[in-house]
Structures are given as structure tokens and as C-alpha cells.
Design a protein around this motif. Sequence first.
Motif, PDB file in Angstrom:
ATOM      1  N   PRO A   8     -29.117  41.945  16.528  1.00 55.57           N
ATOM      2  CA  PRO A   8     -30.046  40.883  16.143  1.00 55.57           C
ATOM      3  C   PRO A   8     -29.525  40.115  14.928  1.00 55.57           C
ATOM      4  N   ARG A   9     -28.922  40.851  14.009  1.00 59.55           N
ATOM      5  CA  ARG A   9     -28.378  40.139  12.853  1.00 59.55           C
ATOM      6  C   ARG A   9     -27.259  39.203  13.282  1.00 59.55           C
ATOM      7  N   PHE A  10     -26.404  39.696  14.198  1.00 59.26           N
ATOM      8  CA  PHE A  10     -25.321  38.853  14.693  1.00 59.26           C
ATOM      9  C   PHE A  10     -25.901  37.643  15.434  1.00 59.26           C
ATOM     10  N   GLY A  11     -26.928  37.906  16.257  1.00 56.35           N
ATOM     11  CA  GLY A  11     -27.594  36.823  16.982  1.00 56.35           C
ATOM     12  C   GLY A  11     -28.244  35.845  16.026  1.00 56.35           C
ATOM     13  N   GLN A  12     -28.850  36.382  14.972  1.00 55.54           N
ATOM     14  CA  GLN A  12     -29.487  35.503  13.989  1.00 55.54           C
ATOM     15  C   GLN A  12     -28.440  34.695  13.230  1.00 55.54           C
ATOM     16  N   SER A  13     -27.314  35.351  12.909  1.00 58.71           N
ATOM     17  CA  SER A  13     -26.287  34.604  12.182  1.00 58.71           C
ATOM     18  C   SER A  13     -25.666  33.543  13.084  1.00 58.71           C
ATOM     19  N   VAL A  14     -25.513  33.833  14.376  1.00 57.37           N
ATOM     20  CA  VAL A  14     -25.005  32.840  15.327  1.00 57.37           C
ATOM     21  C   VAL A  14     -25.995  31.693  15.437  1.00 57.37           C
ATOM     22  N   LYS A  15     -27.280  32.042  15.522  1.00 59.42           N
ATOM     23  CA  LYS A  15     -28.308  30.988  15.573  1.00 59.42           C
ATOM     24  C   LYS A  15     -28.273  30.144  14.312  1.00 59.42           C
ATOM     25  N   GLY A  16     -28.094  30.795  13.184  1.00 56.64           N
ATOM     26  CA  GLY A  16     -28.012  30.060  11.925  1.00 56.64           C
ATOM     27  C   GLY A  16     -26.801  29.150  11.894  1.00 56.64           C
ATOM     28  N   LEU A  17     -25.641  29.686  12.340  1.00 56.12           N
ATOM     29  CA  LEU A  17     -24.427  28.870  12.391  1.00 56.12           C
ATOM     30  C   LEU A  17     -24.589  27.709  13.370  1.00 56.12           C
ATOM     31  N   LEU A  18     -25.194  28.037  14.516  1.00 55.21           N
ATOM     32  CA  LEU A  18     -25.435  27.001  15.514  1.00 55.21           C
ATOM     33  C   LEU A  18     -26.378  25.928  14.964  1.00 55.21           C
ATOM     34  N   SER A  19     -27.406  26.368  14.263  1.00 58.83           N
ATOM     35  CA  SER A  19     -28.351  25.435  13.663  1.00 58.83           C
ATOM     36  C   SER A  19     -27.647  24.549  12.624  1.00 58.83           C
ATOM     37  N   ASP A  20     -26.795  25.180  11.809  1.00 53.90           N
ATOM     38  CA  ASP A  20     -26.034  24.405  10.819  1.00 53.90           C
ATOM     39  C   ASP A  20     -25.110  23.392  11.503  1.00 53.90           C
ATOM     40  N   LYS A  21     -24.469  23.848  12.585  1.00 56.45           N
ATOM     41  CA  LYS A  21     -23.553  22.966  13.318  1.00 56.45           C
ATOM     42  C   LYS A  21     -24.307  21.797  13.941  1.00 56.45           C
ATOM     43  N   VAL A  22     -25.480  22.075  14.525  1.00 55.15           N
ATOM     44  CA  VAL A  22     -26.310  21.017  15.111  1.00 55.15           C
ATOM     45  C   VAL A  22     -26.736  20.029  14.026  1.00 55.15           C
ATOM     46  N   GLY A  23     -27.111  20.562  12.860  1.00 55.28           N
ATOM     47  CA  GLY A  23     -27.489  19.690  11.744  1.00 55.28           C
ATOM     48  C   GLY A  23     -26.323  18.828  11.300  1.00 55.28           C
ATOM     49  N   SER A  24     -25.146  19.419  11.243  1.00 59.90           N
ATOM     50  CA  SER A  24     -23.942  18.678  10.864  1.00 59.90           C
ATOM     51  C   SER A  24     -23.634  17.593  11.891  1.00 59.90           C
ATOM     52  N   CYS A  25     -23.720  17.961  13.171  1.00 63.27           N
ATOM     53  CA  CYS A  25     -23.471  16.984  14.240  1.00 63.27           C
ATOM     54  C   CYS A  25     -24.507  15.863  14.209  1.00 63.27           C
ATOM     55  N   SER A  26     -25.757  16.223  13.931  1.00 62.02           N
ATOM     56  CA  SER A  26     -26.809  15.203  13.829  1.00 62.02           C
ATOM     57  C   SER A  26     -26.480  14.225  12.709  1.00 62.02           C
ATOM     58  N   GLY A  27     -26.020  14.759  11.584  1.00 62.08           N
ATOM     59  CA  GLY A  27     -25.625  13.899  10.466  1.00 62.08           C
ATOM     60  C   GLY A  27     -24.470  12.993  10.848  1.00 62.08           C
ATOM     61  N   ASP A  28     -23.497  13.561  11.610  1.00 61.15           N
ATOM     62  CA  ASP A  28     -22.360  12.755  12.065  1.00 61.15           C
ATOM     63  C   ASP A  28     -22.808  11.659  13.021  1.00 61.15           C
ATOM     64  N   VAL A  29     -23.748  11.988  13.910  1.00 61.57           N
ATOM     65  CA  VAL A  29     -24.269  10.994  14.859  1.00 61.57           C
ATOM     66  C   VAL A  29     -25.002   9.887  14.109  1.00 61.57           C
ATOM     67  N   ILE A  30     -25.773  10.262  13.093  1.00 58.62           N
ATOM     68  CA  ILE A  30     -26.481   9.259  12.290  1.00 58.62           C
ATOM     69  C   ILE A  30     -25.479   8.357  11.578  1.00 58.62           C
ATOM     70  N   ALA A  31     -24.430   8.952  10.988  1.00 60.87           N
ATOM     71  CA  ALA A  31     -23.401   8.168  10.299  1.00 60.87           C
ATOM     72  C   ALA A  31     -22.694   7.236  11.277  1.00 60.87           C
ATOM     73  N   LEU A  32     -22.390   7.765  12.475  1.00 62.09           N
ATOM     74  CA  LEU A  32     -21.739   6.942  13.494  1.00 62.09           C
ATOM     75  C   LEU A  32     -22.643   5.791  13.926  1.00 62.09           C
ATOM     76  N   THR A  33     -23.910   6.081  14.103  1.00 64.96           N
ATOM     77  CA  THR A  33     -24.873   5.037  14.482  1.00 64.96           C
ATOM     78  C   THR A  33     -24.932   3.952  13.410  1.00 64.96           C
ATOM     79  N   ARG A  34     -24.942   4.374  12.147  1.00 63.07           N
ATOM     80  CA  ARG A  34     -24.954   3.384  11.054  1.00 63.07           C
ATOM     81  C   ARG A  34     -23.709   2.514  11.096  1.00 63.07           C
ATOM     82  N   GLN A  35     -22.540   3.129  11.349  1.00 63.50           N
ATOM     83  CA  GLN A  35     -21.292   2.368  11.423  1.00 63.50           C
ATOM     84  C   GLN A  35     -21.320   1.386  12.580  1.00 63.50           C
TER      85      GLN A  35
END
Length: 103
Positions: A8-35
Motif C-alpha cells: 500500500p505504501r508503494f501504491g500510495q507513493s506511485v499514486k503520489g508520483l503519478l499525481s505529481d506528474k499529472v500536475g506537472s503535465c497540467s502545468g505544461d499544457v497550461i504553459a503551452l496553451t498560453r504560448q
Amino acid sequence: MASVESQPRFGQSVKGLLSDKVGSCSGDVIALTRQVLKGSRSQELLGQAARNMVIQEDAILHSEDSLRKMSIITTHLQYQQEAIQKNVEHSKNLQDQLRHLLK
């Protein structure tokens, strides 16, 4: 049981990493949209500038044509002025001749 607890800890850490990655990608998409929007606005401005330049070019060509016509008119007016001056001189000569004849 340690491996069960670590999963569960590994699953939670993967979920956390995945969540961070999704947040990062969302930020990149927003930056790309602005450009893209900024590029689109720049394209609109360039298009407007091109249209304005065409309008100005037409105005310049029209002004050039008007100046050419005014130059021709000025030349004709100069010829007329010279002709009038010659006629005035002839008129003065004729007046002098008439005065001489009337004396």
C-alpha cells in the motif's frame, strides 16, 4: 506481512508520483496553451500590420500620382504665366506706339 504493508505504501507513493506528474503535465499544457494563444495574438497583430501596410502603400501610390499631376499642372501654369508676361510686354509696346501716333 511486511511486504503486504509495503505494497500500500508503494501504491500510495506511485499514486503520489503519478499525481505529481499529472500536475506537472497540467502545468505544461497550461504553459503551452498560453504560448499558442500568445502566438495566435501575434499572428493577428502581424496580419493587421500587413493590412495596414497595404492601405498605406495604396495611399502613398495615390499621393505619388497626385504629386505627378500637380507637377504637370505647375508646368502648364508656368507656360501660361510666360505667355501672359509676353502679352503684357506687347501690350505696353502697343500702348507706347499708340501714344506716339496720337501725339
